[in-house]
Design a protein around this motif. Sequence first.
Motif, PDB file in Angstrom:
ATOM      1  N   MET A   1       0.815  -1.201   0.000  1.00 51.53           N
ATOM      2  CA  MET A   1       0.000   0.000   0.000  1.00 51.53           C
ATOM      3  C   MET A   1       0.859   1.266   0.000  1.00 51.53           C
ATOM      4  O   MET A   1       0.666   2.178  -0.812  1.00 51.53           O
ATOM      5  CB  MET A   1      -0.807  -0.025   1.297  1.00 51.53           C
ATOM      6  CG  MET A   1      -2.230   0.269   1.172  1.00 51.53           C
ATOM      7  SD  MET A   1      -3.091  -0.498   2.564  1.00 51.53           S
ATOM      8  CE  MET A   1      -2.341   0.298   3.956  1.00 51.53           C
ATOM      9  N   VAL A   2       1.788   1.310   0.944  1.00 51.40           N
ATOM     10  CA  VAL A   2       2.609   2.511   1.092  1.00 51.40           C
ATOM     11  C   VAL A   2       3.536   2.670  -0.115  1.00 51.40           C
ATOM     12  O   VAL A   2       3.656   3.757  -0.689  1.00 51.40           O
ATOM     13  CB  VAL A   2       3.438   2.456   2.398  1.00 51.40           C
ATOM     14  CG1 VAL A   2       4.329   3.671   2.530  1.00 51.40           C
ATOM     15  CG2 VAL A   2       2.513   2.347   3.600  1.00 51.40           C
ATOM     16  N   ALA A   3       4.150   1.551  -0.531  1.00 48.34           N
ATOM     17  CA  ALA A   3       5.069   1.625  -1.673  1.00 48.34           C
ATOM     18  C   ALA A   3       4.319   2.073  -2.927  1.00 48.34           C
ATOM     19  O   ALA A   3       4.801   2.924  -3.679  1.00 48.34           O
ATOM     20  CB  ALA A   3       5.720   0.265  -1.898  1.00 48.34           C
ATOM     21  N   ALA A   4       3.114   1.519  -3.130  1.00 52.30           N
ATOM     22  CA  ALA A   4       2.331   1.885  -4.316  1.00 52.30           C
ATOM     23  C   ALA A   4       2.058   3.373  -4.334  1.00 52.30           C
ATOM     24  O   ALA A   4       2.147   4.027  -5.383  1.00 52.30           O
ATOM     25  CB  ALA A   4       1.017   1.110  -4.333  1.00 52.30           C
TER      26      ALA A   4
ATOM     27  N   ALA B   1       7.058  -2.620   8.267  1.00 51.72           N
ATOM     28  CA  ALA B   1       6.575  -2.445   6.896  1.00 51.72           C
ATOM     29  C   ALA B   1       6.416  -0.966   6.569  1.00 51.72           C
ATOM     30  O   ALA B   1       6.766  -0.519   5.475  1.00 51.72           O
ATOM     31  CB  ALA B   1       5.245  -3.171   6.714  1.00 51.72           C
ATOM     32  N   GLN B   2       5.928  -0.207   7.534  1.00 50.66           N
ATOM     33  CA  GLN B   2       5.741   1.229   7.285  1.00 50.66           C
ATOM     34  C   GLN B   2       7.062   1.935   7.056  1.00 50.66           C
ATOM     35  O   GLN B   2       7.201   2.765   6.160  1.00 50.66           O
ATOM     36  CB  GLN B   2       5.051   1.887   8.477  1.00 50.66           C
ATOM     37  CG  GLN B   2       3.606   1.530   8.642  1.00 50.66           C
ATOM     38  CD  GLN B   2       2.974   2.403   9.707  1.00 50.66           C
ATOM     39  OE1 GLN B   2       2.835   3.597   9.559  1.00 50.66           O
ATOM     40  NE2 GLN B   2       2.618   1.793  10.817  1.00 50.66           N
TER      41      GLN B   2
ATOM     42  N   ASP C   1      -3.879  12.271  -0.760  1.00 49.66           N
ATOM     43  CA  ASP C   1      -3.159  10.994  -0.807  1.00 49.66           C
ATOM     44  C   ASP C   1      -3.006  10.416   0.590  1.00 49.66           C
ATOM     45  O   ASP C   1      -3.127   9.212   0.806  1.00 49.66           O
ATOM     46  CB  ASP C   1      -1.780  11.165  -1.447  1.00 49.66           C
ATOM     47  CG  ASP C   1      -1.861  11.167  -2.964  1.00 49.66           C
ATOM     48  OD1 ASP C   1      -2.992  11.153  -3.477  1.00 49.66           O
ATOM     49  OD2 ASP C   1      -0.801  11.180  -3.611  1.00 49.66           O
ATOM     50  N   SER C   2      -2.707  11.296   1.550  1.00 49.61           N
ATOM     51  CA  SER C   2      -2.602  10.854   2.935  1.00 49.61           C
ATOM     52  C   SER C   2      -3.923  10.241   3.385  1.00 49.61           C
ATOM     53  O   SER C   2      -3.953   9.185   4.010  1.00 49.61           O
ATOM     54  CB  SER C   2      -2.262  12.028   3.850  1.00 49.61           C
ATOM     55  OG  SER C   2      -0.881  12.263   3.882  1.00 49.61           O
ATOM     56  N   TYR C   3      -5.011  10.919   3.058  1.00 49.83           N
ATOM     57  CA  TYR C   3      -6.324  10.420   3.475  1.00 49.83           C
ATOM     58  C   TYR C   3      -6.638   9.076   2.818  1.00 49.83           C
ATOM     59  O   TYR C   3      -7.172   8.169   3.432  1.00 49.83           O
ATOM     60  CB  TYR C   3      -7.422  11.435   3.124  1.00 49.83           C
ATOM     61  CG  TYR C   3      -7.350  12.695   3.952  1.00 49.83           C
ATOM     62  CD1 TYR C   3      -6.701  12.700   5.178  1.00 49.83           C
ATOM     63  CD2 TYR C   3      -7.913  13.881   3.508  1.00 49.83           C
ATOM     64  CE1 TYR C   3      -6.618  13.844   5.938  1.00 49.83           C
ATOM     65  CE2 TYR C   3      -7.848  15.040   4.263  1.00 49.83           C
ATOM     66  CZ  TYR C   3      -7.194  15.013   5.475  1.00 49.83           C
ATOM     67  OH  TYR C   3      -7.115  16.150   6.220  1.00 49.83           O
ATOM     68  N   ARG C   4      -6.275   8.973   1.538  1.00 50.93           N
ATOM     69  CA  ARG C   4      -6.538   7.740   0.806  1.00 50.93           C
ATOM     70  C   ARG C   4      -5.789   6.571   1.468  1.00 50.93           C
ATOM     71  O   ARG C   4      -6.289   5.465   1.609  1.00 50.93           O
ATOM     72  CB  ARG C   4      -6.086   7.906  -0.635  1.00 50.93           C
ATOM     73  CG  ARG C   4      -6.812   7.001  -1.598  1.00 50.93           C
ATOM     74  CD  ARG C   4      -6.346   7.230  -3.020  1.00 50.93           C
ATOM     75  NE  ARG C   4      -6.781   8.504  -3.565  1.00 50.93           N
ATOM     76  CZ  ARG C   4      -6.117   9.154  -4.538  1.00 50.93           C
ATOM     77  NH1 ARG C   4      -4.998   8.664  -5.016  1.00 50.93           N
ATOM     78  NH2 ARG C   4      -6.583  10.278  -5.008  1.00 50.93           N
ATOM     79  N   LEU C   5      -4.568   6.861   1.886  1.00 52.44           N
ATOM     80  CA  LEU C   5      -3.769   5.831   2.531  1.00 52.44           C
ATOM     81  C   LEU C   5      -4.364   5.441   3.892  1.00 52.44           C
ATOM     82  O   LEU C   5      -4.398   4.274   4.261  1.00 52.44           O
ATOM     83  CB  LEU C   5      -2.335   6.327   2.685  1.00 52.44           C
ATOM     84  CG  LEU C   5      -1.268   5.258   2.796  1.00 52.44           C
ATOM     85  CD1 LEU C   5      -1.297   4.321   1.617  1.00 52.44           C
ATOM     86  CD2 LEU C   5       0.109   5.900   2.912  1.00 52.44           C
ATOM     87  N   MET C   6      -4.826   6.454   4.621  1.00 46.83           N
ATOM     88  CA  MET C   6      -5.486   6.193   5.915  1.00 46.83           C
ATOM     89  C   MET C   6      -6.700   5.289   5.687  1.00 46.83           C
ATOM     90  O   MET C   6      -6.959   4.365   6.455  1.00 46.83           O
ATOM     91  CB  MET C   6      -6.004   7.501   6.519  1.00 46.83           C
ATOM     92  CG  MET C   6      -4.921   8.479   6.818  1.00 46.83           C
ATOM     93  SD  MET C   6      -4.465   8.347   8.529  1.00 46.83           S
ATOM     94  CE  MET C   6      -3.190   9.581   8.630  1.00 46.83           C
TER      95      MET C   6
END
Lengths: 309, 329
Positions: free
Chosen positions: A52-55, A149-150, B113-118
């Motif tokens: 998720m984060v990498a994407a 992971a983060q 983008d931050s919100y989407r990740l949350m």
Amino acid sequence: MAETTTTTPVAGDDPPRPDGPSRTDDSRTDGSRTGDSPAYGVLGDSLRTYRMVAAMWIRSTMAYRVSFALTLFNSFCVTFFDFVVILLMFGQVKGLGGFSFAEVAFLYGTAGTAFGIADLTMGSLQRMGRRVRDGSLDTFLMRPAPLLAQVAADKFALRRFGRVVQALLVLVWSLFLLDVDWTPVKAVLLPVTVVCGAVIFGAVMVTGASALFWLQDAAEVTNAFTYGGNTLLQYPPTIFAQELVRGVVYVVPLAFVSWLPALYVLGRPAPAGVPDWAAFASPLVALVCCGVAGLAWRAGIRSYRSTGS
Amino acid sequence: MSSTEPFIHLDGLEKTFTVRRRAGLIRREKREVRAVDGISFGVERGEMVGYIGPNGAGKSTTIKMLTGILTPSGGRLRVAGIDPSRERTRLARRIGVVFGQRTTLWWDLPLKDSYRLMHRMYRIPDARYRENLDRYVNLLDLGDLLDVPVRQLSLGQRMRGDIAAALLHDPEVLYLDEPTIGLDVVSKAKVREFLKDLNGERGTTVLLTTHDLTDIEQLCSRVMVIDHGRLMYDGELAGLHGVGESERLLVVDLERELPPIEVPGARFVRAEGPRQWLAFPAADSAAPLVAAVAAAHPLVDLSVREPDIEAVIAKMYGGTREERRESLR
């Protein structure tokens, strides 16, 4: 009237807004049951978070395609010049420590690919020290996702892929030049070695990052093992002191990244009196390294002190 | 979760840090610092509690233990029946945290983008996410900011962005650590209003640390005072000795150096060139005072300083923190 009575009990896609302090416990436990299913486990959760984060970082890098292409090319070139040194050297000499150019290129390719993969996926751990020092690690710790992971996926840099490509090209090239009797065992051992090598390098990076919980400025020590180890493994073990070779076999088991299996593939004896079967021990060593790294990481988190304020 | 236990429950909570100090060339001295020294309290669902104390009193350390970031050295701690440091990630889904001095957003990414990740990280159901996002974007005026990278936001904008981020997953508890620090008066008022509504409408439990007494006055019915890692007071704000006597400061810039201003309802404190400081009771309105000063003096500029918690607590124990420290020796 009738309408309201029928709609309330239905758990629709749009749950009723909980009003006041009487918010129900039921809806909450329901939510966490679906989200927190134990089937995921820490590993699954970590992979999911990482992806998720990498994407997201890849997407944000791709917003500037030209800039990305340039940095990727740059990363490729920097590591390529690294190899040019070896090319130049073999312009002057016929062999290095009894190894031909093709053999050195093979060592370079296996170690470089393994390291490249580890650097691509775990390289962000280098920044851990700064995060511990300025307390910004707090933010990661507050999120419902595994910390490792983060941190590892943070600012995921696809440009590091340039290193992998470069090392892989050298590896493939060396395979054409090499004069090796390929057996099925050797053919399987090669990809297994690269994967295990990447895992061992990754575990060393995690262990090093764990130390940063206590010693925030020790990132360079880890770099000595990772970047330094990579450079070391790119050359034949015969040109180094036996003590050093033994060190990377028994202390920090970097020899299992590529040396031992690669020497077996090349049909050469293992260095420094290491038994021959050690060439097949990489998966086991990788597993042990992961165990050590995991324990170190857990200990690190538990002793995290954050910063004032 | 047992029904008798309060929603947030601390029992003799302790946190000690070992501080190493160089003493001489190689020798190092070890010293134990008790940041939190046996704190016990309970907070019920839906309460809005102020957690105040001077710098270094142990407020942030407590909050960090409540979120599971720090592992307690002793005592017992439960939030929603969960031991935070043992089940940090499980608890994370049920709490929201806003640090005034630090963003929880991804610094280099646009707000959305931050919100989407949350959204994905907290596994918020889609419909719920969209509803909440719309709601908070609306209430906190974030519409124009969604495409801006977080690092380019002003402090006030970032704070609003952070508050929305902390609430997207409908947390049952919201920890706010200095949510109004560094904000201008308008932004402060906006944030307070929002928090009040949140607590009223959604019943979110709020634990708030602040230096700004007005935050507490306007938001919290209950206040806890902590100093030197110990709980010194737990009750209504009005019951805090010294709050009633606290004063605000009116800073007046005159056109030239003039003798001390004398107006009813204010007390001259000091002067520095054309600038003068007047103190008046915190409960009084500043408006008539300003009018009175402006009527009789050539004004260039003026500002009002709110009393801070530090001053109130200092009064509470008589004398300043330094004096108290002296008396302890």
